[in-house]
Design an enzyme around this catalytic site. Structure first.
Site, PDB file in Angstrom:
ATOM      1  N   ALA A  59     -43.410  19.038  28.994  1.00  0.00           N
ATOM      2  CA  ALA A  59     -44.820  18.342  29.192  1.00  0.00           C
ATOM      3  C   ALA A  59     -45.074  17.257  29.820  1.00  0.00           C
ATOM      4  O   ALA A  59     -44.149  16.473  29.964  1.00  0.00           O
ATOM      5  CB  ALA A  59     -45.457  18.141  27.625  1.00  0.00           C
ATOM      6  N   CYS A  60     -46.147  16.965  30.355  1.00  0.00           N
ATOM      7  CA  CYS A  60     -46.651  15.762  31.099  1.00  0.00           C
ATOM      8  C   CYS A  60     -48.051  15.718  30.847  1.00  0.00           C
ATOM      9  O   CYS A  60     -48.826  16.604  30.202  1.00  0.00           O
ATOM     10  CB  CYS A  60     -46.117  15.683  32.502  1.00  0.00           C
ATOM     11  SG  CYS A  60     -47.067  16.750  33.669  1.00  0.00           S
ATOM     12  N   GLY A  61     -48.795  14.709  31.455  1.00  0.00           N
ATOM     13  CA  GLY A  61     -50.136  14.431  31.272  1.00  0.00           C
ATOM     14  C   GLY A  61     -51.064  15.571  31.745  1.00  0.00           C
ATOM     15  O   GLY A  61     -52.053  16.140  30.747  1.00  0.00           O
TER      16      GLY A  61
END
Lengths: 94, 162
Positions: free
Chosen positions: A9-11
């Site tokens: 995941a990332c933003g």
């Protein structure tokens, strides 16, 4: 050993998670570990939590999850990368 | 790499601001003016940076790689900002820590999951201290573009970017 599922995941779910996803793909290939990688936004993690074994994220994971969370910034900066790889591998062979 | 992705017009030198919001606004406004991103990109990139900081300590010259969702983007581009004075950005993945950023790589991405080569090479730039140092000292957009193209084209495996 059952096939593990890693949430990456990332933003935004488009930039840094793409880099980390590729690095994990290579890492697992190198160690001949068969994994299921799911790239997502950090806000999508809760809905994908079912069946996941590990979260590797470049952003803060504020919530409690039923699986370990590993910070993946090292894949971007190269600083401390070996240690992070070892931590991920340790989770995968559990 | 696709030359259009890093036009000299996307490279800003001596960017000044009191805060990360100032810096992001200046750089995003430039991209709006050039038609690369939509007006909505400005607020979106600031909001994203506040929620999910992109500052990266590199061991020397800290960088930030702000970006936001693809719906705010008209066409893909990388904008580089060399800051006049370091400005504090939150560190990616940390709750409160900040880092004094000197170089900003603002990404405008128009597709999901399709920028792997570009992003991988950008990370190679970020991991190369002498490269970052050189970029932060450059005084013309043309020389920055040349430096970046050299690295993005030839340093990595896998051939030129398409």
């Amino acid at each position: 050993m059952t096939k593990k599922t890693i949430l990456v995941a990332c933003g935004a779910g488009i930039a840094t998670s793409t880099v980390v996803n590729e690095a994990l793909k290579n890492l697992c290939k190198e160690h001949k570990i068969d994994v299921n990688l799911i790239q997502c936004k950090i806000t999508e993690v809760s809905s994908l939590a079912d069946g996941a074994d590990l979260l590797v994220s470049t952003t803060i994971a504020n919530k409690e999850y039923p699986f370990p969370v590993i910070n993946a910034r090292a894949f971007l900066t190269g600083i401390g990368i070996e240690e992070v790889k070892q931590r991920i591998l340790a989770e995968l062979v559990k | 790499m696709n030359m259009d992705m890093m036009d000299e017009a996307f490279i800003l030198i001596g960017v000044e601001g009191e805060s990360k919001e100032d810096i992001l606004t200046r750089m995003a406004e430039n991209l709006v003016k050039l038609g690369v991103v939509k007006e909505s990109y400005i607020a979106a990139v600031i909001e994203r940076e506040q929620a999910y900081p992109t500052g990266l300590p590199t061991g020397g010259c800290s960088v930030a790689i702000p970006h936001t969702d693809i719906e705010h983007v008209n066409r893909k581009a990388i904008s580089i900002g060399v800051l006049k004075q370091p400005v504090r950005f939150g560190i990616m993945g940390e709750e409160e820590e900040t880092t004094p950023v000197e170089l900003v790589f603002m990404l405008a991405m128009d597709q999901k999951h399709s920028q792997l080569k570009l992003l991988t090479r950008l990370m190679q730039v970020i991991q190369d201290q002498s490269m970052l140092r050189a970029l932060s000292k450059e005084t013309s957009p043309a020389s920055i573009k040349e430096l970046m193209n050299t690295v993005l084209q030839f340093e990595a495996q896998g051939g030129p970017l398409t």
